[in-house]
Design a protein around this motif. Structure first.
Motif, short mmCIF file in Angstrom:
data_model
loop_
_atom_site.label_atom_id
_atom_site.label_comp_id
_atom_site.label_asym_id
_atom_site.label_seq_id
_atom_site.Cartn_x
_atom_site.Cartn_y
_atom_site.Cartn_z
N LYS A 178 -4.80 25.56 27.31
CA LYS A 178 -3.85 24.59 27.86
C LYS A 178 -3.78 23.34 26.99
O LYS A 178 -2.70 22.76 26.82
CB LYS A 178 -4.25 24.24 29.31
CG LYS A 178 -3.24 23.35 30.01
CD LYS A 178 -3.53 23.23 31.50
CE LYS A 178 -4.35 22.01 31.81
NZ LYS A 178 -4.37 21.68 33.26
N GLU A 179 -4.89 22.94 26.41
CA GLU A 179 -4.91 21.74 25.58
C GLU A 179 -4.03 21.90 24.35
O GLU A 179 -3.26 21.00 24.00
CB GLU A 179 -6.35 21.41 25.14
CG GLU A 179 -7.24 20.91 26.26
CD GLU A 179 -7.85 22.04 27.10
OE1 GLU A 179 -7.67 23.24 26.76
OE2 GLU A 179 -8.51 21.72 28.10
N THR A 180 -4.13 23.04 23.66
CA THR A 180 -3.31 23.24 22.46
C THR A 180 -1.83 23.37 22.82
O THR A 180 -0.97 22.95 22.06
CB THR A 180 -3.78 24.44 21.63
OG1 THR A 180 -3.78 25.62 22.42
CG2 THR A 180 -5.17 24.20 21.05
N LEU A 181 -1.54 23.95 23.98
CA LEU A 181 -0.16 24.02 24.45
C LEU A 181 0.37 22.61 24.69
O LEU A 181 1.47 22.26 24.26
CB LEU A 181 -0.08 24.85 25.74
CG LEU A 181 1.23 24.81 26.53
CD1 LEU A 181 2.42 25.23 25.68
CD2 LEU A 181 1.13 25.70 27.76
N PHE A 182 -0.41 21.77 25.34
CA PHE A 182 0.03 20.41 25.62
C PHE A 182 0.21 19.62 24.32
O PHE A 182 1.18 18.87 24.16
CB PHE A 182 -0.94 19.69 26.56
CG PHE A 182 -0.35 18.44 27.13
CD1 PHE A 182 0.58 18.49 28.14
CD2 PHE A 182 -0.72 17.20 26.64
CE1 PHE A 182 1.15 17.33 28.66
CE2 PHE A 182 -0.17 16.04 27.15
CZ PHE A 182 0.77 16.11 28.17
#
Length: 196
Positions: free
Chosen positions: A54-58
């Protein structure tokens, strides 16, 4: 681009677009990968194929948002003829970004990443993407005699600190007042750097 690569890029953009809407509506923490999977009509495998977590997506979404900001700045800057005009418009453009619904989710995200050095480094790099825009305005002002010849690196940090630091007012005043504060900040800065 081969068809499969084009389809993969389209899938990645779709996931990011749907996730952005969720982050804007629900915030960073409240948005789950399951929410994103459902909204994007993607499998978990597809999400993980394109984004590690989720962090890399954000971060991908933040990077896209920053690129859109820079593209819009290029459009806004083009018709302006003086560095002074550009400095005022740059400050207004910076203030206008607080209307972006992703801002709150971005702040929440930034506060949740203290343990991951890679994420922290990418966030820090994002904050420096403004620097070339700042530097072009400063260099132009110095070159055409509008601004005193102050070291570019110093002026970049000063302008970045001024615009970034003033953002604290976002929590205390409405957007009209915030925009006026950014204009006043440029007034004050120009008193120190204008060539008389």
């Amino acid at each position: 681009m081969p068809r499969s690569a084009e389809h993969g890029e389209q899938t990645k953009r779709n996931i990011a677009q749907r996730a952005r809407t969720l982050f804007e509506e629900k915030g960073y923490s409240a948005t789950t990968l399951e929410d994103i999977r459902k909204a994007s009509d993607s499998s978990k495998g597809s999400i993980y194929y394109h984004f590690k977590n989720k962090e890399t997506l954000f971060l991908y979404i933040l990077e896209q948002s920053m690129q859109a900001w820079l593209d819009e700045w290029s459009r806004l800057e083009a018709p302006l003829s003086t560095a002074k005009e550009k400095l005022y418009r740059l400050a207004a453009h910076y203030a206008d970004d607080f209307r972006n619904p992703l801002v709150r989710a971005g702040e929440e995200f930034a506060g949740s990443t203290e343990g991951d050095a890679e994420i922290r480094d990418r966030l820090h790099a994002l904050t420096r993407l403004h620097y070339p825009a700042f530097q072009r305005v400063i260099e132009e002002g110095i070159a055409n005699g509008e601004f005193r010849d102050i070291p570019l690196e110093d002026m970049t940090y000063i302008l970045s600190g001024l615009l970034g630091g003033l953002s604290i007012a976002y929590y205390e005043v409405d957007m009209e007042r915030l925009s006026a504060l950014y204009k006043r900040a440029v007034d004050v800065l120009l008193q120190g750097i204008q060539n008389d």
